[in-house]
Design a protein around this motif. Sequence first.
Motif, PDB file in Angstrom:
ATOM      1  N   ALA A 158      -4.160  33.368 -44.135  1.00 31.53           N
ATOM      2  CA  ALA A 158      -4.822  34.640 -44.437  1.00 31.53           C
ATOM      3  C   ALA A 158      -6.099  34.420 -45.226  1.00 31.53           C
ATOM      4  CB  ALA A 158      -3.875  35.560 -45.202  1.00 31.53           C
ATOM      5  N   VAL A 159      -6.034  33.564 -46.246  1.00 31.20           N
ATOM      6  CA  VAL A 159      -7.224  33.294 -47.050  1.00 31.20           C
ATOM      7  C   VAL A 159      -8.293  32.608 -46.194  1.00 31.20           C
ATOM      8  CG1 VAL A 159      -8.121  31.972 -48.992  1.00 31.20           C
ATOM      9  CG2 VAL A 159      -5.958  33.212 -49.216  1.00 31.20           C
ATOM     10  N   ALA A 160      -7.861  31.671 -45.354  1.00 29.60           N
ATOM     11  CA  ALA A 160      -8.811  30.969 -44.497  1.00 29.60           C
ATOM     12  C   ALA A 160      -9.523  31.950 -43.565  1.00 29.60           C
ATOM     13  CB  ALA A 160      -8.089  29.895 -43.688  1.00 29.60           C
ATOM     14  N   ALA A 161      -8.749  32.838 -42.933  1.00 30.63           N
ATOM     15  CA  ALA A 161      -9.359  33.820 -42.031  1.00 30.63           C
ATOM     16  C   ALA A 161     -10.274  34.775 -42.789  1.00 30.63           C
ATOM     17  CB  ALA A 161      -8.266  34.599 -41.301  1.00 30.63           C
ATOM     18  N   ALA A 162      -9.883  35.115 -44.024  1.00 35.00           N
ATOM     19  CA  ALA A 162     -10.676  36.064 -44.814  1.00 35.00           C
ATOM     20  C   ALA A 162     -12.033  35.503 -45.197  1.00 35.00           C
ATOM     21  CB  ALA A 162      -9.904  36.469 -46.077  1.00 35.00           C
ATOM     22  N   VAL A 163     -12.129  34.198 -45.372  1.00 34.77           N
ATOM     23  CA  VAL A 163     -13.396  33.609 -45.812  1.00 34.77           C
ATOM     24  C   VAL A 163     -14.218  33.061 -44.656  1.00 34.77           C
ATOM     25  CG1 VAL A 163     -12.451  33.053 -48.078  1.00 34.77           C
ATOM     26  CG2 VAL A 163     -12.386  31.328 -46.261  1.00 34.77           C
ATOM     27  N   GLY A 164     -13.740  33.256 -43.421  1.00 31.59           N
ATOM     28  CA  GLY A 164     -14.565  32.914 -42.279  1.00 31.59           C
ATOM     29  C   GLY A 164     -14.148  31.705 -41.477  1.00 31.59           C
ATOM     30  N   VAL A 165     -13.013  31.063 -41.805  1.00 32.00           N
ATOM     31  CA  VAL A 165     -12.517  29.982 -40.959  1.00 32.00           C
ATOM     32  C   VAL A 165     -12.172  30.572 -39.587  1.00 32.00           C
ATOM     33  CG1 VAL A 165     -10.630  28.326 -40.627  1.00 32.00           C
ATOM     34  CG2 VAL A 165     -11.649  28.646 -42.896  1.00 32.00           C
ATOM     35  N   PRO A 166     -12.542  29.925 -38.489  1.00 32.00           N
ATOM     36  CA  PRO A 166     -12.251  30.493 -37.162  1.00 32.00           C
ATOM     37  C   PRO A 166     -10.774  30.826 -36.989  1.00 32.00           C
ATOM     38  CG  PRO A 166     -13.761  28.650 -36.943  1.00 32.00           C
ATOM     39  CD  PRO A 166     -13.313  28.671 -38.385  1.00 32.00           C
ATOM     40  N   ARG A 167     -10.509  32.033 -36.551  1.00 30.87           N
ATOM     41  CA  ARG A 167      -9.110  32.449 -36.379  1.00 30.87           C
ATOM     42  C   ARG A 167      -8.414  31.610 -35.320  1.00 30.87           C
ATOM     43  NH1 ARG A 167      -8.950  36.268 -32.016  1.00 30.87           N
ATOM     44  NH2 ARG A 167     -11.026  36.983 -31.368  1.00 30.87           N
ATOM     45  N   GLN A 168      -9.159  31.031 -34.395  1.00 36.04           N
ATOM     46  CA  GLN A 168      -8.547  30.168 -33.391  1.00 36.04           C
ATOM     47  C   GLN A 168      -7.940  28.928 -34.029  1.00 36.04           C
ATOM     48  OE1 GLN A 168     -11.687  31.282 -33.309  1.00 36.04           O
ATOM     49  NE2 GLN A 168     -12.093  32.342 -31.375  1.00 36.04           N
ATOM     50  N   GLY A 169      -8.576  28.441 -35.110  1.00 34.79           N
ATOM     51  CA  GLY A 169      -8.012  27.292 -35.815  1.00 34.79           C
ATOM     52  C   GLY A 169      -6.697  27.615 -36.497  1.00 34.79           C
ATOM     53  N   VAL A 170      -6.598  28.819 -37.051  1.00 31.91           N
ATOM     54  CA  VAL A 170      -5.342  29.263 -37.654  1.00 31.91           C
ATOM     55  C   VAL A 170      -4.249  29.324 -36.587  1.00 31.91           C
ATOM     56  CG1 VAL A 170      -4.186  31.163 -38.857  1.00 31.91           C
ATOM     57  CG2 VAL A 170      -6.543  30.553 -39.451  1.00 31.91           C
ATOM     58  N   ALA A 171      -4.586  29.842 -35.406  1.00 30.71           N
ATOM     59  CA  ALA A 171      -3.612  29.921 -34.316  1.00 30.71           C
ATOM     60  C   ALA A 171      -3.196  28.536 -33.847  1.00 30.71           C
ATOM     61  CB  ALA A 171      -4.196  30.718 -33.154  1.00 30.71           C
ATOM     62  N   PHE A 172      -4.151  27.622 -33.758  1.00 35.51           N
ATOM     63  CA  PHE A 172      -3.844  26.256 -33.344  1.00 35.51           C
ATOM     64  C   PHE A 172      -2.823  25.627 -34.283  1.00 35.51           C
ATOM     65  CE2 PHE A 172      -4.552  21.698 -33.609  1.00 35.51           C
ATOM     66  CZ  PHE A 172      -4.602  21.304 -32.280  1.00 35.51           C
ATOM     67  N   LEU A 173      -3.049  25.743 -35.582  1.00 39.50           N
ATOM     68  CA  LEU A 173      -2.117  25.155 -36.548  1.00 39.50           C
ATOM     69  C   LEU A 173      -0.786  25.883 -36.552  1.00 39.50           C
ATOM     70  CD1 LEU A 173      -4.431  24.287 -39.561  1.00 39.50           C
ATOM     71  CD2 LEU A 173      -3.463  22.750 -37.851  1.00 39.50           C
ATOM     72  N   GLY A 174      -0.811  27.203 -36.256  1.00 34.30           N
ATOM     73  CA  GLY A 174       0.450  27.922 -36.130  1.00 34.30           C
ATOM     74  C   GLY A 174       1.286  27.381 -34.985  1.00 34.30           C
ATOM     75  N   GLY A 175       0.635  27.136 -33.841  1.00 31.46           N
ATOM     76  CA  GLY A 175       1.353  26.556 -32.704  1.00 31.46           C
ATOM     77  C   GLY A 175       1.832  25.154 -32.990  1.00 31.46           C
ATOM     78  N   TYR A 176       1.018  24.371 -33.667  1.00 34.45           N
ATOM     79  CA  TYR A 176       1.416  23.008 -34.018  1.00 34.45           C
ATOM     80  C   TYR A 176       2.619  23.011 -34.956  1.00 34.45           C
ATOM     81  CZ  TYR A 176       1.475  18.558 -36.406  1.00 34.45           C
ATOM     82  OH  TYR A 176       1.879  17.381 -36.945  1.00 34.45           O
ATOM     83  N   PRO A 235     -15.400  36.811 -26.078  1.00 37.71           N
ATOM     84  CA  PRO A 235     -15.490  35.409 -26.490  1.00 37.71           C
ATOM     85  C   PRO A 235     -16.705  35.145 -27.355  1.00 37.71           C
ATOM     86  CG  PRO A 235     -16.352  35.647 -24.278  1.00 37.71           C
ATOM     87  CD  PRO A 235     -15.888  37.030 -24.705  1.00 37.71           C
ATOM     88  N   VAL A 236     -17.400  36.197 -27.789  1.00 37.42           N
ATOM     89  CA  VAL A 236     -18.606  36.035 -28.609  1.00 37.42           C
ATOM     90  C   VAL A 236     -18.421  36.799 -29.905  1.00 37.42           C
ATOM     91  CG1 VAL A 236     -20.095  35.798 -26.602  1.00 37.42           C
ATOM     92  CG2 VAL A 236     -19.737  38.058 -27.583  1.00 37.42           C
ATOM     93  N   GLY A 237     -19.303  36.516 -30.868  1.00 37.35           N
ATOM     94  CA  GLY A 237     -19.291  37.290 -32.104  1.00 37.35           C
ATOM     95  C   GLY A 237     -18.686  36.539 -33.269  1.00 37.35           C
ATOM     96  N   ASN A 238     -18.640  37.209 -34.395  1.00 38.25           N
ATOM     97  CA  ASN A 238     -18.205  36.621 -35.657  1.00 38.25           C
ATOM     98  C   ASN A 238     -17.152  37.529 -36.282  1.00 38.25           C
ATOM     99  OD1 ASN A 238     -18.254  36.232 -38.646  1.00 38.25           O
ATOM    100  ND2 ASN A 238     -19.686  34.601 -38.107  1.00 38.25           N
ATOM    101  N   ASN A 239     -15.934  37.001 -36.417  1.00 35.91           N
ATOM    102  CA  ASN A 239     -14.812  37.780 -36.925  1.00 35.91           C
ATOM    103  C   ASN A 239     -15.075  38.296 -38.333  1.00 35.91           C
ATOM    104  OD1 ASN A 239     -11.914  38.627 -36.817  1.00 35.91           O
ATOM    105  ND2 ASN A 239     -11.686  37.081 -38.395  1.00 35.91           N
ATOM    106  N   LEU A 240     -15.551  37.429 -39.215  1.00 29.90           N
ATOM    107  CA  LEU A 240     -15.799  37.823 -40.606  1.00 29.90           C
ATOM    108  C   LEU A 240     -16.914  38.859 -40.692  1.00 29.90           C
ATOM    109  CD1 LEU A 240     -15.397  37.544 -43.645  1.00 29.90           C
ATOM    110  CD2 LEU A 240     -16.928  35.557 -43.590  1.00 29.90           C
ATOM    111  N   ALA A 241     -17.994  38.665 -39.928  1.00 33.19           N
ATOM    112  CA  ALA A 241     -19.109  39.607 -39.974  1.00 33.19           C
ATOM    113  C   ALA A 241     -18.663  41.004 -39.578  1.00 33.19           C
ATOM    114  CB  ALA A 241     -20.245  39.128 -39.060  1.00 33.19           C
TER     115      ALA A 241
END
Length: 247
Positions: A77-95, A163-169
């Motif tokens: 949650a903190v990572a997504a809130a500060v702009g880490v790509p949400r796809q990376g959070v999903a990748f680690l969730g699957g891992y 597939p474009v854009g910025n989640n945090l923005a």
Amino acid sequence: MTGAASPPSAAAPGAAAAAARARRRGALLRLLLLAAGLAAAGLVLRELGAAPGTEWVDRHVRGQGVLGEAVFLAVGAVAAAVGVPRQGVAFLGGYAFGAVRGSGLALVAQLLGCALSFYWARLVGRDWAERRLAGRFGRRLRPLRDVLAGSPFGATLAIRLLPVGNNLALNLLAGMAGIAALPYFAGSAIGYVPQTVVFALLGKGVRVDGLWQVALSAALLAASIALGLRLLRRHRAAQAFEEAGPG
């Protein structure tokens, strides 16, 4: 006189369209590079006996039961809130948890991060945003703000599927501009699902050497991109988002 240059008003739409296409190509390339990079890094690190996403995931998340899930949710949650790509959070969730549970936990973490950045902007920066939207800066962002305000659920859903854009923005703009929270979060939740599943499958496939998961994630990613591009051409919110260029 002959041979006069075209007036600026005639050239401007073409230049804007070219700039939009360039942003689109750049964003698509970043998304594809993110997917390829995560998969390649995971495969290399697995062969070396290390864990993708650092050893920290294996030590503090995997196999830790409810505590590991709570740690993943908090950090994700903190990572997504500060702009880490949400796809990376999903990748680690699957891992860490597998495709199904990892997708669910990653989606919750992404939504918590969305809410954190949204409410931070609403509580701290709303007055600042309104002043900026009233001036020169608002010429790009005001149309997007107006589309979101008019249809917070449908517009947010269309944008999240892109597939474009910025989640945090987008979270910061929505929070600062006073967009209705519940429909915004609902549209985000549904719009997050396709790429969350794609990258969780990718993370699961990397961990267990599941080539079919990797292949399926690639196919789903292609389908998600195709859907996003279709929305980009047809939905006013998607067009406004690309023209605003927040990410």
